[in-house]
Write an enzyme that holds these catalytic residues in place. Structure first.
Site, PDB file in Angstrom:
ATOM      1  N   HIS A 179      -8.679  58.388 -23.761  1.00  0.00           N
ATOM      2  CA  HIS A 179      -9.963  58.842 -23.223  1.00  0.00           C
ATOM      3  C   HIS A 179     -11.035  58.170 -24.078  1.00  0.00           C
ATOM      4  O   HIS A 179     -11.803  58.820 -24.780  1.00  0.00           O
ATOM      5  CB  HIS A 179     -10.044  60.363 -23.249  1.00  0.00           C
TER       6      HIS A 179
ATOM      7  N   ASN B 161     -11.260  62.115 -10.533  1.00  0.00           N
ATOM      8  CA  ASN B 161     -12.436  62.718 -11.180  1.00  0.00           C
ATOM      9  C   ASN B 161     -13.608  62.549 -10.232  1.00  0.00           C
ATOM     10  O   ASN B 161     -13.915  61.420  -9.823  1.00  0.00           O
ATOM     11  CB  ASN B 161     -12.775  62.004 -12.490  1.00  0.00           C
TER      12      ASN B 161
ATOM     13  N   ARG C 201      -5.908  70.037 -19.909  1.00  0.00           N
ATOM     14  CA  ARG C 201      -5.940  68.582 -20.031  1.00  0.00           C
ATOM     15  C   ARG C 201      -6.783  68.232 -21.258  1.00  0.00           C
ATOM     16  O   ARG C 201      -7.992  68.432 -21.248  1.00  0.00           O
ATOM     17  CB  ARG C 201      -6.542  67.973 -18.755  1.00  0.00           C
TER      18      ARG C 201
ATOM     19  N   GLU D  49     -10.498  57.204 -16.463  1.00  0.00           N
ATOM     20  CA  GLU D  49     -11.640  56.469 -15.915  1.00  0.00           C
ATOM     21  C   GLU D  49     -11.776  55.038 -16.435  1.00  0.00           C
ATOM     22  O   GLU D  49     -12.771  54.701 -17.104  1.00  0.00           O
ATOM     23  CB  GLU D  49     -12.936  57.242 -16.188  1.00  0.00           C
TER      24      GLU D  49
ATOM     25  N   TYR E  51     -17.749  63.631  -9.438  1.00  0.00           N
ATOM     26  CA  TYR E  51     -19.014  64.268  -9.843  1.00  0.00           C
ATOM     27  C   TYR E  51     -20.061  64.211  -8.742  1.00  0.00           C
ATOM     28  O   TYR E  51     -20.661  65.235  -8.417  1.00  0.00           O
ATOM     29  CB  TYR E  51     -19.534  63.638 -11.146  1.00  0.00           C
TER      30      TYR E  51
ATOM     31  N   GLU F  76     -10.950  66.042 -13.054  1.00  0.00           N
ATOM     32  CA  GLU F  76     -12.273  66.419 -13.583  1.00  0.00           C
ATOM     33  C   GLU F  76     -13.206  66.730 -12.433  1.00  0.00           C
ATOM     34  O   GLU F  76     -13.234  66.000 -11.427  1.00  0.00           O
ATOM     35  CB  GLU F  76     -12.937  65.288 -14.389  1.00  0.00           C
TER      36      GLU F  76
END
Ligand code: IFM
Length: 464
Positions: free
Chosen positions: A132, A298, A88, A177, A300, A371
């Site tokens: 992005h 994504n 990606r 995002e 985290y 991600e």
């Protein structure tokens, strides 16, 4: 006495993911390419922002990135060594359309053409992200995502890229995002374009979503298939058992999670938000909610949120939290932290996937984790390996609990420029020496390679 270091989890002990599961790695153009002004590329809002003194914490030279533009073959070889099934990367809009609209830059498009060929030659699926965060500067100066016109320009650019690459690209990501762009770029001003509009930033969310919808139409019209979007999701927990804390956490959850996933997957904004959005919102929502082939998540860390209070964080991992917000972020206690200070909570991945499944049911398309990763410094890479092991186990539990997850893209293949944090946050499986741009695989690179190998061997055995 210092306790002995924890044992490295064995890569062949991971539970086995379904056959055909895609093992990938992620990166983005601004963070890696460098060559910020080469071969006809136009400036982006991020190029201009990074050039302002003090915007990038350690003064890292974002115009060089990791040198991916000239060294991409080396990185594709690293991907091949990893056994990655997909890469990606992102296409830089101002490299392809330097002015944001108007003439296409053949050299820019040619770069992605060569990159896609190189990936295909190594049997690696190219998975480009069209946006992005690097908006062409002329569009940023005209209002960026606050301006509805940017959405239309994005769709034109998407058509150009698809016209050139759709014959070899089976997997597309429109945006990365949109929540972070809205929050960090337009509401708080930590990222480009540095606007501090707080709730007046909401049009930036709507116009990105519209851009996504228009780009889906443009991609399909150009013959592209396998279209998704990468949306950040974090489980949000209330800091305390009071109505105020629960209300604050609920608002934060809506703003960072459902404000994006609801319109995409249900065609509605969360209650109370439709009236805050610009334009013919009803018509736009029909465009925004077109069927997707897959949905990118994504992840985290989770967030702990309560009512604004003196003990709320005024900075969270570099993100300044201005006074006057209707919520406050709190420290999650008792867990490991990455070098960035982000809490390490693998179960959060399981929790958020089940929450998405519960909220959207059959409207949730197959999921890819677009991600997931962590920033650690130094030569001891065991914390990163433990992070990957923990998150892959949590992901497998989500699959076992019925979430249709088709792939995992580790963030990131190499260390790269972590936006306003500069070069200090190292998310890569491969170390970058920013003086020489030399690449050195870390222990986590070997671990991920061995995990992918073991997964493939296990699924092959189960087919025999
Ligand atoms: O580096 C970023 C990436 O560009 C977007 N998602 C989060 C990553 C880590 O902060």
């Amino acid at each position: 006495m210092t306790p002995p270091p924890p044992p490295v989890p064995s890569p062949d002990r991971l539970p086995v993911f379904p056959s055909g599961f895609l093992w990938g790695a992620s990166a983005s153009a601004f963070q890696t390419e460098g060559a910020a002004y080469a071969d006809g590329k136009g400036p982006s809002g991020w190029d201009a922002f990074a050039a302002e003194p003090g915007r990038i914490k350690d003064g890292a030279d974002a115009t060089r990135g990791t040198g991916f533009y000239t060294r991409y073959r080396e990185d594709v070889a690293l991907l091949a060594g990893l056994g990655a099934g997909a890469f990606r990367f992102s296409v830089s809009w101002p490299r392809v359309v330097p002015g944001g609209s108007g003439p296409v830059n053949p050299a820019g498009l040619g770069f992605y053409d060569r990159l896609v060929d190189e990936l295909c030659a190594h049997g690696i699926t190219p998975a480009p992200t069209l946006y992005h965060w690097d908006t062409p500067l002329p569009l940023e100066e005209a209002g960026g995502w606050l301006d509805r016109d940017t959405a239309a320009r994005f769709a034109e650019y998407a058509a150009v890229v698809a016209g050139r690459l759709a014959d070899r690209v089976p997997m597309w990501i429109t945006l990365n995002e949109p929540a972070e762009v809205t929050l960090l770029g337009y509401a708080l001003g930590e990222h480009a374009p540095g606007r501090q509009l707080l709730f007046d930033a909401l049009p930036a969310a709507h116009h990105q979503l519209l851009a996504h919808g228009l780009a889906v139409q443009a991609l399909r019209a150009a013959g592209a298939d396998g279209i998704g979007i990468a949306v950040s999701h974090s489980p949000v927990r209330a800091a305390g058992d009071t109505d105020e804390d629960r209300a604050a956490a609920g608002l934060y959850d809506t703003l960072t999670n459902h404000l994006f996933s609801d319109p995409l997957l249900t065609g509605r904004y969360p209650e109370g938000f439709e009236g805050l959005m610009p334009g013919p919102v009803g018509d736009d929502l029909a465009v925004i909610s077109q069927p997707l082939d897959w949905y990118g998540v994504n992840y985290y860390s989770p967030m702990l949120v309560g009512a604004p209070a003196p003990d709320a964080l005024d900075s969270y991992a570099g993100l300044g939290m201005p006074a006057g917000l209707p919520f406050g972020l709190r420290e999650i206690e008792g867990v490991e932290r990455t070098h960035f200070g982000w809490p390490v909570v693998p179960d959060g991945l399981h929790e958020l996937l089940l929450t998405l499944k519960g909220r959207y049911g059959d409207r949730l398309p197959p999921v890819h984790i677009t991600e997931n990763g962590c920033s650690y410094e130094g030569t001891d890479d065991r914390p990163r390996i433990a992070f990957l092991d923990g998150h892959l186990r949590a992901l497998h539990r989500a699959v076992a609990d019925g979430v249709d997850v088709r792939g995992y893209f580790v963030w990131s293949l190499t260390d790269n420029i972590e936006w306003a944090e500069g070069a200090a946050q190292r998310f890569g499986l491969v170390h970058i020496d920013y003086d020489t741009l030399e690449r050195t695989p870390k222990a986590s690179y070997a671990w991920y390679r061995d995990a992918v190998r073991a997964q493939r061997a296990a699924t092959a055995r189960s087919r025999d």
